[in-house]
Design a protein around this motif. Structure first.
Motif, PDB file in Angstrom:
ATOM      1  N   UNK A 150      -3.069  -4.391  -8.431  1.00  0.00           N
ATOM      2  CA  UNK A 150      -2.944  -4.281  -9.997  1.00  0.00           C
ATOM      3  C   UNK A 150      -2.626  -2.945 -10.483  1.00  0.00           C
ATOM      4  N   UNK A 151      -3.037  -1.867  -9.719  1.00  0.00           N
ATOM      5  CA  UNK A 151      -2.517  -0.636  -9.990  1.00  0.00           C
ATOM      6  C   UNK A 151      -0.978  -0.426  -9.562  1.00  0.00           C
ATOM      7  N   UNK A 152      -0.750  -1.103  -8.748  1.00  0.00           N
ATOM      8  CA  UNK A 152       0.776  -0.711  -8.287  1.00  0.00           C
ATOM      9  C   UNK A 152       1.875  -1.564  -9.312  1.00  0.00           C
ATOM     10  N   UNK A 153       1.149  -2.700  -9.898  1.00  0.00           N
ATOM     11  CA  UNK A 153       2.023  -3.157 -11.133  1.00  0.00           C
ATOM     12  C   UNK A 153       1.954  -2.393 -12.108  1.00  0.00           C
ATOM     13  N   UNK A 154       1.188  -1.309 -12.257  1.00  0.00           N
ATOM     14  CA  UNK A 154       1.387  -0.358 -13.429  1.00  0.00           C
ATOM     15  C   UNK A 154       2.037   0.572 -13.068  1.00  0.00           C
ATOM     16  N   UNK A 155       2.685   0.882 -11.879  1.00  0.00           N
ATOM     17  CA  UNK A 155       3.308   1.950 -11.051  1.00  0.00           C
ATOM     18  C   UNK A 155       2.675   3.375 -10.696  1.00  0.00           C
ATOM     19  N   UNK A 156       1.665   2.734 -10.323  1.00  0.00           N
ATOM     20  CA  UNK A 156       0.729   3.863  -9.832  1.00  0.00           C
ATOM     21  C   UNK A 156       0.698   3.772  -8.290  1.00  0.00           C
ATOM     22  N   UNK A 157       0.988   4.743  -7.609  1.00  0.00           N
ATOM     23  CA  UNK A 157       1.251   4.891  -6.144  1.00  0.00           C
ATOM     24  C   UNK A 157      -0.234   4.454  -5.460  1.00  0.00           C
ATOM     25  N   UNK A 158      -0.304   3.500  -4.634  1.00  0.00           N
ATOM     26  CA  UNK A 158      -1.325   3.310  -3.608  1.00  0.00           C
ATOM     27  C   UNK A 158      -0.922   2.958  -2.228  1.00  0.00           C
ATOM     28  N   UNK A 159      -1.767   3.148  -1.375  1.00  0.00           N
ATOM     29  CA  UNK A 159      -1.418   2.994  -0.008  1.00  0.00           C
ATOM     30  C   UNK A 159      -2.756   2.182   0.572  1.00  0.00           C
ATOM     31  N   UNK A 160      -2.309   1.210   0.953  1.00  0.00           N
ATOM     32  CA  UNK A 160      -3.489   0.312   1.736  1.00  0.00           C
ATOM     33  C   UNK A 160      -3.012   0.160   3.076  1.00  0.00           C
ATOM     34  N   UNK A 161      -3.810   0.871   4.010  1.00  0.00           N
ATOM     35  CA  UNK A 161      -3.688   0.599   5.534  1.00  0.00           C
ATOM     36  C   UNK A 161      -5.154   0.738   6.046  1.00  0.00           C
ATOM     37  N   UNK A 162      -5.077   0.755   7.540  1.00  0.00           N
ATOM     38  CA  UNK A 162      -6.510   1.069   8.216  1.00  0.00           C
ATOM     39  C   UNK A 162      -6.251   1.836   9.446  1.00  0.00           C
ATOM     40  N   UNK A 163      -7.139   2.432   9.868  1.00  0.00           N
ATOM     41  CA  UNK A 163      -7.258   3.381  10.968  1.00  0.00           C
ATOM     42  C   UNK A 163      -6.727   3.150  12.063  1.00  0.00           C
ATOM     43  N   UNK A 164      -6.672   1.933  12.563  1.00  0.00           N
ATOM     44  CA  UNK A 164      -5.742   1.456  13.565  1.00  0.00           C
ATOM     45  C   UNK A 164      -4.395   1.629  13.639  1.00  0.00           C
ATOM     46  N   UNK A 165      -3.988   1.461  12.322  1.00  0.00           N
ATOM     47  CA  UNK A 165      -2.319   1.672  12.307  1.00  0.00           C
ATOM     48  C   UNK A 165      -2.190   3.165  12.054  1.00  0.00           C
ATOM     49  N   UNK A 166      -3.111   3.898  11.295  1.00  0.00           N
ATOM     50  CA  UNK A 166      -2.870   5.315  11.254  1.00  0.00           C
ATOM     51  C   UNK A 166      -2.986   5.941  12.798  1.00  0.00           C
ATOM     52  N   UNK A 167      -3.554   5.539  13.772  1.00  0.00           N
ATOM     53  CA  UNK A 167      -3.822   6.064  14.847  1.00  0.00           C
ATOM     54  C   UNK A 167      -2.703   5.820  15.776  1.00  0.00           C
ATOM     55  N   UNK A 168      -2.152   4.530  15.718  1.00  0.00           N
ATOM     56  CA  UNK A 168      -1.034   4.269  16.437  1.00  0.00           C
ATOM     57  C   UNK A 168       0.319   4.857  16.051  1.00  0.00           C
ATOM     58  N   UNK A 169       0.291   5.225  14.656  1.00  0.00           N
ATOM     59  CA  UNK A 169       1.474   5.951  13.984  1.00  0.00           C
ATOM     60  C   UNK A 169       1.354   7.183  14.699  1.00  0.00           C
ATOM     61  N   UNK A 170       0.116   7.991  14.767  1.00  0.00           N
ATOM     62  CA  UNK A 170      -0.035   9.433  15.030  1.00  0.00           C
ATOM     63  C   UNK A 170       0.165   9.505  16.633  1.00  0.00           C
ATOM     64  N   UNK A 171       0.129   8.362  17.404  1.00  0.00           N
ATOM     65  CA  UNK A 171       0.024   8.507  18.733  1.00  0.00           C
ATOM     66  C   UNK A 171       1.251   9.568  19.434  1.00  0.00           C
ATOM     67  N   UNK A 172       2.448   9.324  18.940  1.00  0.00           N
ATOM     68  CA  UNK A 172       3.635   9.725  19.482  1.00  0.00           C
ATOM     69  C   UNK A 172       4.044  11.004  18.831  1.00  0.00           C
TER      70      UNK A 172
END
Length: 281
Positions: free
Chosen positions: A150-172
């Protein structure tokens, strides 16, 4: 030489603004100006240039409205492009794009989520975060995704993620890269961290989880966190590392219990029924 300048300018103006005959969609008014046959407003106007009256082209109402409509359409296309881009970066699991208020049941959890979106300006100004907790399958992620879309449809920046993805991304990443990556979350007006508690419980992982939470706290921007953990576990953790994380979360977020029916069981039953119909079981 200076005496010739006005003459040269006037000659140039005369050649530039030579009176013309009415076009197919024009007619000449009693004032000598050309008018649009559609809207009956002038396509010419008189102006004073270097002390002389000149007839110059201008936009009739039709042309002005056409230009305004083109500008509106261009802005709409640009807005839609921006929203598509925001969704591509903000919603990383594509099935979450289908979770929106349009397909949601109008229960108390969804009504709460709608009010969160409706009051977004106040929510952001006062940094009002949510901790959506409850049993598995009760719709915590669904409610969070509805808010995100709903907020994205209004042009408001939103990030939906989880810590597993964040930690995998940060691994290297090196230390400096990790800091910049975590700091980049501040580019999003709302950060949604899904499924707190499923990430690894190593010392390194917990340090990074705290770093993300603490950086969000420092940014002064709202965060929504979903978790299957009981609220008692969050309020009374047994481990110091978790206590530091949960204390910061409770400082930022208001706990809201999501108690809907198990969506996964419902979806499973629907699929079973489809299979029975297709295979004539």
């Amino acid at each position: 030489m200076s005496d010739m300048v006005p003459e040269v300018l006037n000659a140039a103006l005369d050649s530039l603004f030579t009176p013309k005959e009415p076009g197919e969609q024009e007619y000449q008014g009693v004032d000598g100006l050309l008018y649009c046959r559609n809207c009956h407003t002038p396509v010419q106007c008189r102006v004073k240039l270097w002390g002389r009256d000149k007839i110059v082209p201008c936009l009739c109402r039709c042309q002005q409205e056409a230009m305004a409509e083109k500008k509106r359409q261009d802005e709409l296309v640009e807005r839609q492009r921006k929203i598509r881009q925001l969704k591509a970066t903000g919603i990383q699991e594509k099935h979450l794009l289908e979770w929106n208020f349009g397909v949601a049941e109008d229960n108390k959890d969804i009504q709460m989520a709608k009010r969160y979106v409706e009051q977004w300006k106040k929510v952001k100004a006062e940094n009002l975060g949510l901790l959506l907790w409850g049993d598995v399958g009760t719709g915590k992620s669904f409610v969070a995704a509805c808010i995100a879309n709903a907020l994205l449809d209004q042009g408001i920046p939103v990030l939906m993620t989880n810590f597993s993805k964040i930690l995998n991304q940060m691994g290297a990443m090196y230390s400096e890269e990790r800091y910049r990556y975590i700091a980049s979350f501040s580019n999003y007006s709302l950060l949604i961290l899904d499924d707190l508690g499923i990430e690894r419980s190593t010392e390194y992982a917990l340090e990074q989880v705290y770093a993300v939470i603490d950086e969000r706290y420092k940014s002064g921007l709202p965060v929504i966190i979903t978790t299957n953990l009981k609220i008692a576990e969050i309020r009374n953790p047994q481990d110091v590392a978790y206590a530091r994380i949960y204390s910061r979360i409770l400082e930022m977020c208001t706990p809201v219990q999501i108690s809907g029916e198990d969506r996964r069981k419902s979806i499973g039953k629907e699929k079973q029924q489809v299979v029975k119909e297709v295979l004539d079981l």
